[in-house]
Design a protein around this motif. Structure first.
Motif, PDB file in Angstrom:
ATOM      1  N   ASP A  61       2.906 -10.449  -6.996  1.00 39.59           N
ATOM      2  CA  ASP A  61       3.890  -9.702  -7.349  1.00 39.59           C
ATOM      3  C   ASP A  61       2.621  -8.851  -7.685  1.00 39.59           C
ATOM      4  N   ALA A  62       2.201  -7.513  -6.867  1.00 40.82           N
ATOM      5  CA  ALA A  62       1.330  -6.984  -7.102  1.00 40.82           C
ATOM      6  C   ALA A  62       1.484  -5.137  -8.682  1.00 40.82           C
ATOM      7  N   GLU A  63       2.878  -5.617  -8.891  1.00 36.64           N
ATOM      8  CA  GLU A  63       3.756  -4.888  -9.613  1.00 36.64           C
ATOM      9  C   GLU A  63       2.633  -5.122 -11.330  1.00 36.64           C
ATOM     10  N   ASN A  64       3.689  -6.497 -11.429  1.00 36.56           N
ATOM     11  CA  ASN A  64       3.462  -7.294 -12.481  1.00 36.56           C
ATOM     12  C   ASN A  64       2.303  -8.447 -13.282  1.00 36.56           C
ATOM     13  N   ASN A  65       1.554  -9.111 -11.643  1.00 41.34           N
ATOM     14  CA  ASN A  65       1.051  -9.755 -11.794  1.00 41.34           C
ATOM     15  C   ASN A  65      -0.347  -9.808 -11.818  1.00 41.34           C
ATOM     16  N   HIS A  71      -4.773  -9.814  -5.023  1.00 36.21           N
ATOM     17  CA  HIS A  71      -4.338  -9.881  -3.202  1.00 36.21           C
ATOM     18  C   HIS A  71      -4.178  -8.852  -2.442  1.00 36.21           C
ATOM     19  N   ALA A  72      -4.029  -7.785  -2.926  1.00 37.13           N
ATOM     20  CA  ALA A  72      -3.083  -6.321  -3.232  1.00 37.13           C
ATOM     21  C   ALA A  72      -4.517  -5.851  -2.130  1.00 37.13           C
ATOM     22  N   GLU A  73      -5.692  -5.795  -3.723  1.00 34.77           N
ATOM     23  CA  GLU A  73      -6.689  -5.098  -3.339  1.00 34.77           C
ATOM     24  C   GLU A  73      -8.230  -5.752  -2.702  1.00 34.77           C
ATOM     25  N   MET A  74      -7.393  -7.197  -2.086  1.00 30.62           N
ATOM     26  CA  MET A  74      -8.180  -7.782  -1.228  1.00 30.62           C
ATOM     27  C   MET A  74      -6.889  -7.322   0.154  1.00 30.62           C
ATOM     28  N   ARG A  75      -6.233  -7.359   0.693  1.00 26.19           N
ATOM     29  CA  ARG A  75      -5.239  -6.774   2.119  1.00 26.19           C
ATOM     30  C   ARG A  75      -6.379  -5.724   2.241  1.00 26.19           C
ATOM     31  N   GLY A  76      -5.824  -4.830   1.331  1.00 23.33           N
ATOM     32  CA  GLY A  76      -7.137  -3.060   1.195  1.00 23.33           C
ATOM     33  C   GLY A  76      -8.036  -3.306   1.940  1.00 23.33           C
ATOM     34  N   VAL A  90       3.919 -19.847   4.031  1.00 24.27           N
ATOM     35  CA  VAL A  90       5.561 -20.487   3.555  1.00 24.27           C
ATOM     36  C   VAL A  90       6.038 -20.020   2.422  1.00 24.27           C
ATOM     37  N   PRO A  91       7.459 -20.407   3.187  1.00 28.83           N
ATOM     38  CA  PRO A  91       8.581 -20.210   1.632  1.00 28.83           C
ATOM     39  C   PRO A  91       7.933 -20.369  -0.162  1.00 28.83           C
ATOM     40  N   ALA A  92       8.025 -19.815  -0.861  1.00 29.05           N
ATOM     41  CA  ALA A  92       7.779 -19.883  -2.552  1.00 29.05           C
ATOM     42  C   ALA A  92       7.816 -18.945  -3.382  1.00 29.05           C
ATOM     43  N   GLY A  93       9.242 -19.386  -3.534  1.00 31.42           N
ATOM     44  CA  GLY A  93       9.563 -17.047  -4.397  1.00 31.42           C
ATOM     45  C   GLY A  93       9.074 -16.339  -4.554  1.00 31.42           C
ATOM     46  N   SER A  94       8.529 -16.231  -5.640  1.00 31.54           N
ATOM     47  CA  SER A  94       7.817 -14.595  -5.418  1.00 31.54           C
ATOM     48  C   SER A  94       6.319 -15.320  -5.701  1.00 31.54           C
ATOM     49  N   MET A 423       1.270  -0.556 -16.184  1.00 37.38           N
ATOM     50  CA  MET A 423       0.239   0.456 -16.365  1.00 37.38           C
ATOM     51  C   MET A 423      -0.479   0.009 -15.948  1.00 37.38           C
ATOM     52  N   TYR A 424      -0.876  -1.405 -16.147  1.00 36.42           N
ATOM     53  CA  TYR A 424      -2.080  -2.328 -15.267  1.00 36.42           C
ATOM     54  C   TYR A 424      -2.505  -1.982 -14.253  1.00 36.42           C
ATOM     55  N   THR A 425      -1.222  -2.091 -13.284  1.00 34.32           N
ATOM     56  CA  THR A 425      -1.263  -2.264 -12.101  1.00 34.32           C
ATOM     57  C   THR A 425      -1.282  -0.795 -11.332  1.00 34.32           C
ATOM     58  N   ASP A 426      -0.677  -0.486 -11.816  1.00 30.02           N
ATOM     59  CA  ASP A 426      -0.901   2.014 -11.385  1.00 30.02           C
ATOM     60  C   ASP A 426      -2.392   1.676 -11.856  1.00 30.02           C
ATOM     61  N   ARG A 427      -2.456   1.749 -13.395  1.00 29.50           N
ATOM     62  CA  ARG A 427      -3.701   1.834 -13.407  1.00 29.50           C
ATOM     63  C   ARG A 427      -5.425   1.461 -12.330  1.00 29.50           C
TER      64      ARG A 427
END
Length: 438
Positions: A61-65, A71-76, A90-94, A423-427
């Motif tokens: 969850d790149a919005e709240n975690n 993860h998102a930064e590394m993908r970028g 593999v399936p693991a919920g969120s 707010m942390y992730t947006d910043r």
């Protein structure tokens, strides 16, 4: 091929560093002792980026975690670890969990065919005297190299214990008792197998953990502290009879289809491979002896006939006092031709280790170009983790740390708690975009 950077260690950090350098046009020699006749107490294969504990990269969850943000930064930044993680999901919920064999094989194959990478199966027993090097040997560094690192740093490495959870064959789980459900029905809603316990079963299980026969520590292990994020389940049980029920065995958010109610306690299993034939018991890292594990874990409802593909274990990890030893680009201050990356720096977690490898590779590539690469902003997950490792933490009490919002500068002003993570992730996204733009 004459190399420009020597990477020692083919785990997640070393593999990521090699990829980042090679993609930048730098010639890399990657030394990995597994496959040369040597093996660590925790590894089972000679594959690069082998996952030795859980198969989970935790929340996606790149919005709240914070780890999802990482993860998102590394993908970028075109991380091989994240791209192969996504390929072998593999399936693991969120959460992002991977088929551990497919993931390692994928990383190994891509590194092996890259024209700028030479993989050498060898044990390295001393820090290189010349040339740029990245040490990413992880928490199970071979004794010779560990001694060389100790001589170069002038201080002893710290150490902690890391534990491994058992893995169960899916066809040995009684699904008449257990059921599929993710907590609060997140993800696909059936990403975990849940084994319910009533009050009496739970307390009998906790007592069994406390009374169970544990493996003995070697003399040199006896004073080594545990890392809180990988606490053995029997150690948690000793902290109080309700500790597990509010930790890995909490039943909140899980509806037992037989009763329509949350169970008193629950044991969860998470898919461990793409074919869903293997499932690991979540949070069940343990130092119990193997026979004791089999006996006790088969008292769990639904696991009475469980067959184990792997039982739990415990091994000692080591890391350096990075806040006093490394500069802001991960170079060893006393020998700046050498960088450190991964768990040996004191970061904790698969993704965090790979992230520091990513940064070490990029710092080394910039140095070879004659450029000055500024560290990522502390408002980002990458920057906050790097800042913690290279100076923000107190060296005298330095302990392994996962990425978290607490490593970032606080959000100014009064904010609602429910809004703060976003707010942390947006910043962070804005800060990373500005850092990449130049």
């Amino acid at each position: 091929m004459t190399h420009q950077v020597h990477i020692i260690g083919g785990g997640l950090a070393g593999s990521e560093a090699a990829w980042q350098l090679a993609e930048a046009g730098v010639r890399v020699k990657l030394s990995e002792m597994r496959g040369s006749g040597d093996m660590t107490p925790a590894h089972h294969t000679d594959g690069l980026a082998e996952l030795v504990c859980s198969n989970s990269f935790r929340s996606d969850d790149a919005e709240n975690n914070a780890v999802g943000l990482l993860h998102a930064e590394m993908r970028g930044l075109r991380s091989i670890i994240m791209s192969e993680g996504d390929r072998h999901k593999v399936p693991a919920g969120s959460a992002l969990a991977v088929d551990r064999d497919g993931f390692s094989e994928g990383v190994t194959a891509r590194l092996a065919v890259h024209p700028n990478i030479t993989i050498v199966r060898e044990r390295v027993d001393a820090l290189p005297d010349q040339g740029l090097a990245i040490v990413a040997t992880g928490p199970l560094t071979a004794p010779g190299l560990a001694a060389s690192i100790g001589a170069a740093t002038g201080s002893d490495a710290l150490a902690f214990f890391d534990a491994i959870a058992p893995i169960v064959h899916r066809d040995s789980i009684d699904m008449e008792t257990a059921w599929f459900q993710s907590r609060w029905n997140k993800g696909e809603g059936h990403d975990y197998i849940n084994c319910p316990m009533d009050k009496d079963q739970y307390h009998a299980f906790v007592q069994g953990l406390i009374d169970g026969e544990k493996g003995e520590f070697r003399e040199w292990e006896k004073d080594t502290p545990y890392f809180e994020g990988c606490m053995p389940i029997e150690v948690m049980a000793e902290r109080g009879p309700e500790t597990l029920r509010f930790g890995p065995m909490k039943g909140v958010g899980l509806d037992d289809p037989k009763t329509g109610r949350w169970p008193y306690a629950v044991v969860q299993l998470r898919q461990d491979n793409a074919s869903a034939t293997l499932w690991n018991i979540v949070g069940f890292q343990t130092k119990l002896k193997h026979a004791e594990q089999v006996r006790l874990f088969r008292t769990i409802p639904g696991l009475e006939n469980a067959e184990f593909a792997r039982l739990g274990g415990l091994h000692r990890n080591t890391f350096i006092r990075s806040p006093e030893l490394l500069d802001s680009t991960l170079r060893l201050k006393s020998r700046p031709n050498i960088r450190f990356a991964g768990q040996i720096t004191g970061c904790e977690g698969y993704v965090e280790s790979a992230a520091i490898g990513l940064l070490a590779g990029r710092f080394a590539a910039a140095e070879l170009r004659g450029d000055v690469m500024t560290p990522p902003p502390v408002e980002t997950a990458l920057g906050a983790l790097l800042h913690h490792i290279t100076g923000a933490a107190e060296a005298a009490t330095y302990q392994p740390m996962n990425v978290n919002f607490g490593l970032m500068p606080p959000i100014p002003g009064r904010t609602k708690k429910a809004d703060r993570k976003k707010m942390y992730t947006d910043r962070a996204r804005a800060a990373l975009a500005a850092w990449i733009a130049p």
